[in-house]
Design a protein around this motif. Structure first.
Motif, PDB file in Angstrom:
ATOM      1  N   GLU A 114       0.850  -1.191   0.000  1.00 24.19           N
ATOM      2  CA  GLU A 114       0.000   0.000   0.000  1.00 24.19           C
ATOM      3  C   GLU A 114       0.881   1.235   0.000  1.00 24.19           C
ATOM      4  OE1 GLU A 114      -2.365  -0.411   3.519  1.00 24.19           O
ATOM      5  OE2 GLU A 114      -4.002  -1.385   2.454  1.00 24.19           O
ATOM      6  N   VAL A 115       0.525   2.177  -0.843  1.00 23.38           N
ATOM      7  CA  VAL A 115       1.271   3.437  -0.905  1.00 23.38           C
ATOM      8  C   VAL A 115       0.275   4.591  -0.872  1.00 23.38           C
ATOM      9  CG1 VAL A 115       2.866   4.864  -2.221  1.00 23.38           C
ATOM     10  CG2 VAL A 115       3.133   2.379  -2.251  1.00 23.38           C
ATOM     11  N   VAL A 116       0.444   5.483   0.109  1.00 26.84           N
ATOM     12  CA  VAL A 116      -0.420   6.660   0.231  1.00 26.84           C
ATOM     13  C   VAL A 116       0.475   7.897   0.225  1.00 26.84           C
ATOM     14  CG1 VAL A 116      -2.103   7.886   1.645  1.00 26.84           C
ATOM     15  CG2 VAL A 116      -2.133   5.385   1.566  1.00 26.84           C
ATOM     16  N   GLY A 117       0.277   8.780  -0.733  1.00 27.37           N
ATOM     17  CA  GLY A 117       1.066  10.002  -0.818  1.00 27.37           C
ATOM     18  C   GLY A 117       0.731  10.957   0.309  1.00 27.37           C
ATOM     19  N   PRO A 118       1.666  11.829   0.682  1.00 24.14           N
ATOM     20  CA  PRO A 118       1.428  12.784   1.772  1.00 24.14           C
ATOM     21  C   PRO A 118       0.212  13.673   1.540  1.00 24.14           C
ATOM     22  CG  PRO A 118       3.749  12.744   1.162  1.00 24.14           C
ATOM     23  CD  PRO A 118       3.022  11.928   0.137  1.00 24.14           C
ATOM     24  N   THR A 119      -0.005  14.091   0.297  1.00 23.77           N
ATOM     25  CA  THR A 119      -1.138  14.969  -0.012  1.00 23.77           C
ATOM     26  C   THR A 119      -2.454  14.244   0.210  1.00 23.77           C
ATOM     27  OG1 THR A 119       0.188  16.130  -1.665  1.00 23.77           O
ATOM     28  CG2 THR A 119      -2.188  16.428  -1.758  1.00 23.77           C
ATOM     29  N   ILE A 120      -2.532  12.995  -0.273  1.00 20.00           N
ATOM     30  CA  ILE A 120      -3.755  12.195  -0.115  1.00 20.00           C
ATOM     31  C   ILE A 120      -3.995  11.904   1.364  1.00 20.00           C
ATOM     32  CG2 ILE A 120      -4.834   9.973  -0.623  1.00 20.00           C
ATOM     33  CD1 ILE A 120      -3.345   9.984  -3.285  1.00 20.00           C
ATOM     34  N   GLY A 121      -2.910  11.627   2.114  1.00 22.21           N
ATOM     35  CA  GLY A 121      -3.029  11.355   3.541  1.00 22.21           C
ATOM     36  C   GLY A 121      -3.627  12.535   4.290  1.00 22.21           C
ATOM     37  N   LYS A 122      -3.151  13.741   3.992  1.00 23.44           N
ATOM     38  CA  LYS A 122      -3.680  14.944   4.635  1.00 23.44           C
ATOM     39  C   LYS A 122      -5.149  15.160   4.282  1.00 23.44           C
ATOM     40  CE  LYS A 122       0.711  17.463   5.001  1.00 23.44           C
ATOM     41  NZ  LYS A 122       1.490  18.626   4.532  1.00 23.44           N
ATOM     42  N   GLU A 123      -5.475  14.882   3.010  1.00 23.58           N
ATOM     43  CA  GLU A 123      -6.866  15.056   2.565  1.00 23.58           C
ATOM     44  C   GLU A 123      -7.789  14.071   3.274  1.00 23.58           C
ATOM     45  OE1 GLU A 123      -9.437  14.818  -1.590  1.00 23.58           O
ATOM     46  OE2 GLU A 123      -7.253  15.004  -1.677  1.00 23.58           O
ATOM     47  N   LEU A 124      -7.338  12.820   3.421  1.00 21.88           N
ATOM     48  CA  LEU A 124      -8.131  11.817   4.127  1.00 21.88           C
ATOM     49  C   LEU A 124      -8.343  12.210   5.583  1.00 21.88           C
ATOM     50  CD1 LEU A 124      -6.682   8.429   2.794  1.00 21.88           C
ATOM     51  CD2 LEU A 124      -9.045   9.210   2.579  1.00 21.88           C
ATOM     52  N   PHE A 125      -7.269  12.720   6.211  1.00 24.91           N
ATOM     53  CA  PHE A 125      -7.373  13.140   7.606  1.00 24.91           C
ATOM     54  C   PHE A 125      -8.363  14.299   7.748  1.00 24.91           C
ATOM     55  CE2 PHE A 125      -6.013  15.871  11.136  1.00 24.91           C
ATOM     56  CZ  PHE A 125      -6.070  14.962  12.172  1.00 24.91           C
ATOM     57  N   THR A 126      -8.251  15.284   6.870  1.00 25.87           N
ATOM     58  CA  THR A 126      -9.145  16.445   6.915  1.00 25.87           C
ATOM     59  C   THR A 126     -10.602  16.033   6.717  1.00 25.87           C
ATOM     60  OG1 THR A 126      -7.388  17.863   6.026  1.00 25.87           O
ATOM     61  CG2 THR A 126      -9.644  18.702   5.900  1.00 25.87           C
ATOM     62  N   ASN A 127     -10.846  15.180   5.720  1.00 29.66           N
ATOM     63  CA  ASN A 127     -12.208  14.727   5.446  1.00 29.66           C
ATOM     64  C   ASN A 127     -12.763  13.884   6.591  1.00 29.66           C
ATOM     65  OD1 ASN A 127     -12.204  16.009   2.974  1.00 29.66           O
ATOM     66  ND2 ASN A 127     -11.623  14.187   1.817  1.00 29.66           N
ATOM     67  N   SER A 128     -11.910  13.045   7.191  1.00 23.41           N
ATOM     68  CA  SER A 128     -12.352  12.204   8.306  1.00 23.41           C
ATOM     69  C   SER A 128     -12.750  13.062   9.501  1.00 23.41           C
ATOM     70  CB  SER A 128     -11.245  11.229   8.712  1.00 23.41           C
ATOM     71  OG  SER A 128     -10.952  10.327   7.682  1.00 23.41           O
ATOM     72  N   MET A 129     -11.914  14.057   9.827  1.00 24.23           N
ATOM     73  CA  MET A 129     -12.215  14.937  10.957  1.00 24.23           C
ATOM     74  C   MET A 129     -13.468  15.776  10.686  1.00 24.23           C
ATOM     75  SD  MET A 129     -10.118  14.266  13.344  1.00 24.23           S
ATOM     76  CE  MET A 129     -10.257  12.554  12.751  1.00 24.23           C
ATOM     77  N   LEU A 130     -13.616  16.231   9.445  1.00 23.06           N
ATOM     78  CA  LEU A 130     -14.797  17.012   9.072  1.00 23.06           C
ATOM     79  C   LEU A 130     -16.059  16.169   9.207  1.00 23.06           C
ATOM     80  CD1 LEU A 130     -15.992  19.622   7.933  1.00 23.06           C
ATOM     81  CD2 LEU A 130     -15.568  18.736   5.628  1.00 23.06           C
ATOM     82  N   GLY A 131     -15.988  14.935   8.709  1.00 23.49           N
ATOM     83  CA  GLY A 131     -17.128  14.027   8.831  1.00 23.49           C
ATOM     84  C   GLY A 131     -17.461  13.741  10.284  1.00 23.49           C
ATOM     85  N   PHE A 132     -16.428  13.541  11.097  1.00 19.77           N
ATOM     86  CA  PHE A 132     -16.633  13.266  12.519  1.00 19.77           C
ATOM     87  C   PHE A 132     -17.318  14.447  13.207  1.00 19.77           C
ATOM     88  CE2 PHE A 132     -15.123  12.954  16.951  1.00 19.77           C
ATOM     89  CZ  PHE A 132     -15.517  11.656  17.235  1.00 19.77           C
ATOM     90  N   LEU A 133     -16.856  15.656  12.924  1.00 24.14           N
ATOM     91  CA  LEU A 133     -17.445  16.851  13.529  1.00 24.14           C
ATOM     92  C   LEU A 133     -18.883  17.075  13.070  1.00 24.14           C
ATOM     93  CD1 LEU A 133     -14.406  19.313  13.332  1.00 24.14           C
ATOM     94  CD2 LEU A 133     -15.318  18.200  15.376  1.00 24.14           C
ATOM     95  N   LEU A 134     -19.161  16.779  11.794  1.00 20.71           N
ATOM     96  CA  LEU A 134     -20.524  16.935  11.277  1.00 20.71           C
ATOM     97  C   LEU A 134     -21.482  15.960  11.949  1.00 20.71           C
ATOM     98  CD1 LEU A 134     -19.894  17.466   7.442  1.00 20.71           C
ATOM     99  CD2 LEU A 134     -20.839  19.122   9.063  1.00 20.71           C
TER     100      LEU A 134
END
Length: 305
Positions: A114-134
């Motif tokens: 599995e390979v996850v680029g730094p940009t994609i990782g940050k985007e996943l983290f941001t979206n996950s936190m946003l979803g959690f807060l919503l």
């Protein structure tokens, strides 16, 4: 039906919760929560060698291949499979590493890469936190609409109690065992939040119903305790069926879902505890404080009259 006096020992339940949550809060403040590959980016490889190899042997090859790239790489043996987690590798670096591993340690079968680029990782983290807060915002909005403000506030505190305990536990495990949190962990946390609120709503609905039926002047502690005894068996039985299922998944399921299942187990147990021993005692404490304030205010008005 047995009548357990749960409300009488509310300070004991609060003390137990505080004692369990404080270590996790300290761990979080120390930055021990370890974000996984999903969130920070990187590479993960699962390799099955033909002969038995050790962590030290694999680490030695990693350092000799690229000391800077693999300086903080994590090597985890899982049964007969070696899991290597490192910073992001491109194709050339991956080919070089695999060639060196074959040269030094013998042939192996590549089970998963599995390979996850730094940009994609940050985007996943941001979206996950946003979803959690919503989701949390939606739960808070529903509780505020469905119940009086004190019910809603106490239910929200119980919800925060469960999520904080879960995240704090994983922060401690991150320090001691190197456990990481990923998108599956966020899924577990959201599921736990929903389960916890569901149980609390059942208890609160019964308290509200019994309050309407109770004689005028009946203490809220008595009403809440009676309501808890009516719903406690249901709550425990429901939770036990989930706990048994999750325990079987943890023991017999695959290695890749163990952290997710473990998070669910911790959260469900914490949610059941809070719905019985935290949410209702909190409501009683709130109402008793409000009652004392009203009495003091009434006496002050009489004295000034």
């Amino acid at each position: 039906m047995r009548n357990y006096n749960i409300i009488k020992y509310k300070n004991v339940w609060f003390g137990i919760s505080i004692a369990l949550i404080i270590p996790g809060v300290v761990a979080l403040s120390m930055g021990w929560l370890r974000p996984g590959l999903d969130f920070v980016g990187g590479s993960s490889s699962e390799l099955k060698f033909q002969k038995k190899v050790t962590q030290e042997e694999v680490k030695k090859v990693l350092v000799s291949t690229d000391k800077e790239l693999f300086s903080d790489a994590v090597v985890q043996p899982v049964e007969d499979i070696i899991n290597i987690k490192s910073k992001f590798m491109d194709n050339k670096q991956q080919i070089l590493l695999f060639d060196n591993l074959k040269k030094e340690l013998g042939s192996f079968e590549t089970r998963k890469v599995e390979v996850v680029g730094p940009t994609i990782g940050k985007e996943l983290f941001t979206n996950s936190m946003l979803g959690f807060l919503l989701v949390l915002a939606g739960i808070i909005a529903y509780l505020s609409f469905q119940f009086k403000y004190d019910y809603a506030l106490c239910a929200i505190i119980a919800l925060v109690h469960d999520v904080l305990f879960l995240v704090g536990t994983f922060a401690l495990f991150g320090k001691v065992f190197g456990t990481e949190v990923d998108s599956l962990f966020v899924t577990a946390a959201l599921t736990v939040a929903g389960f916890s609120v569901h149980d609390t709503i059942v208890v609160y609905d019964r308290i509200r119903e019994n309050s309407r039926k109770a004689k005028r002047g009946t203490p809220i502690a008595e009403v809440a305790n009676f309501s808890l005894n009516q719903t406690m068996t249901r709550s425990i039985n429901t939770s036990m069926t989930v706990v048994i299922t999750l325990t079987c998944l943890y023991v017999f399921g695959g290695e890749s879902i163990k952290d997710f299942v473990f998070a669910m187990l911790i959260g469900i147990i914490a949610g059941t505890y809070s719905s019985i021993f935290i949410a209702s005692p909190l409501l009683v404490t709130w109402r008793e404080i409000e009652e004392k304030r009203r009495k003091i205010s009434g006496k002050t008005q009489e004295a000034n009259a």
